[in-house]
Design an enzyme around this catalytic site. Structure first.
Site: not given
Length: 396
Positions: A88, A198-200
């Site tokens: 993702r 990735f988001d974190t």
């Protein structure tokens, strides 16, 4: 590297897409078409700006590529991006890096988040108020429908982030985020993870750099057909937390040059910083003496001095960070406090050494004499503290 320029609003009349809404997918042949058509309809009916929908297909092996290609051909605002590798984070990195839109968005293909939150999500970025916006399922005002396993997993994960990485945002992994393109261009090369972490990682780096993160409470309904492997994702997240935590301890988290020029720390000169530092130091010294006088009868001189100095050191570092050196937000707080404690140890050696020297020279010295010795030692330690704070602890 120079800091980011001051945020400015996106101009009202824009011929090119202002929003690029990225939908990362992997083997989503069942949900892809109805979700994209629903998203497209919502954007056309509610968004007062041109937009684009990018389907980021990361190595699907079912009919997802064919469906994505057909949607891109049928819908004027839709595009299709095909990646040869899974992840993702990899899909978002590729789509955001290629997009010319000033505001970049990410939504999960299942559209678990109610789309009425989309305009509140992007409005602070369009107006120039914030750098990043995230949907949160854990803030007051959010309405969430999901099973106990996912609820517990989500809350434990975000609690772990707050306790280990000292983050200020409430929900790292809600699949509903937006970022300004100028911020993404500088952040994406710093993010190592290409999967679910990735988001974190992106949010931690942004927060540590002092960028403004806006949170929007969302209505969220769990997708019972979700293909996320909770165990594998949890293990990957733990490895990511350990990696980021290690970088924070070493002071190696990459965020230099990201701070906005309108929030890049105190523009004041040395004289103003000295005046503010002196005011904070006076309050700290007075607080230290009060705590010492209160604790000494029960704890003894050395222990009372150590406790009083530790409490005042933490408060002093926080006050100087905010008022003397003009740093805002939670980015770098842990790193600054660790260095501040090193300075505290130096002050402890100076003040404890002064007490030891006094007791050696005059074993029966009066309590008032001890206070005078501590006052002098504190003045010396305070001057040294300012020099270390300016040159080391809060160095840009």
């Amino acid at each position: 590297m120079n800091g980011l320029p001051q945020r400015v609003p996106v101009r009202a009349h824009h011929s090119e897409p202002v929003l690029d809404v990225v939908v990362p997918v992997f083997n989503e042949e069942a949900d892809l078409e109805p979700s994209v058509r629903r998203l497209h309809t919502h954007l056309r009916e509610t968004l007062p700006y041109p937009f684009r929908i990018t389907i980021a297909d990361n190595a699907s092996t079912d009919r997802t590529p064919q469906i994505a290609a057909r949607l891109a051909a049928e819908l004027q605002e839709a595009e299709w991006l095909r990646l040869s590798e899974k992840g993702r984070g990899r899909a978002l990195r590729a789509a955001w890096s290629l997009s010319p839109a000033p505001v970049l968005v990410y939504v999960d293909v299942d559209l678990s988040t109610e789309l009425t939150a989309l305009l509140p999500l992007v409005a602070p970025l369009i107006s120039g108020h914030s750098d990043i916006a995230i949907g949160t399922r854990l803030a007051p005002g959010s309405r969430v429908v999901r099973g106990p396993k996912r609820e517990i997993t989500s809350r434990c994960y975000n609690a772990l982030l707050r306790s280990t990485l000292a983050v200020g945002f409430s929900d790292a992994q809600c699949g509903f985020k937006a970022i300004r393109r100028d911020v993404a261009a500088r952040l994406l090369p710093l993010v190592q993870d290409n999967g679910w972490f990735f988001d974190t990682e992106l949010l931690v780096i942004a927060e540590r750099a002092g960028l403004r993160i806006h949170e929007v409470p969302v209505d969220w309904v769990d997708d019972p057909d979700s293909r996320v492997d909770l165990l594998a994702t949890a293990l990957a997240d733990l490895r990511g937390i350990a990696r980021i935590g290690g970088a924070l301890v070493r002071g190696a988290l990459p965020h230099a040059g990201l701070r906005r020029t309108d929030s890049a720390g105190s523009p004041d000169g040395l004289a103003t910083q000295l005046a503010r530092f002196a005011a904070v130091g006076a309050v700290s010294t007075f607080g230290h003496l009060l705590l010492y006088a209160a604790l000494r009868p029960a704890a003894g001189g050395q222990v009372a001095n150590a406790i009083a100095l530790l409490v005042c050191a933490v408060a002093n570092t926080a006050a100087n960070r905010r008022f003397t050196f003009g740093l805002r937000g939670s980015g770098g707080v842990l790193h600054h406090q660790v260095r501040g404690l090193v300075v505290f140890l130096i002050g402890l050696v100076l003040t404890s050494g002064s007490l030891a020297a006094l007791h050696h020279a005059a074993p029966s010295a009066a309590h008032s004499t001890e206070l005078i010795a501590l006052l002098v030692a504190n003045l010396v330690a305070t001057l040294l503290r300012f020099l270390l704070l300016r040159a080391w602890v809060f160095r840009a």
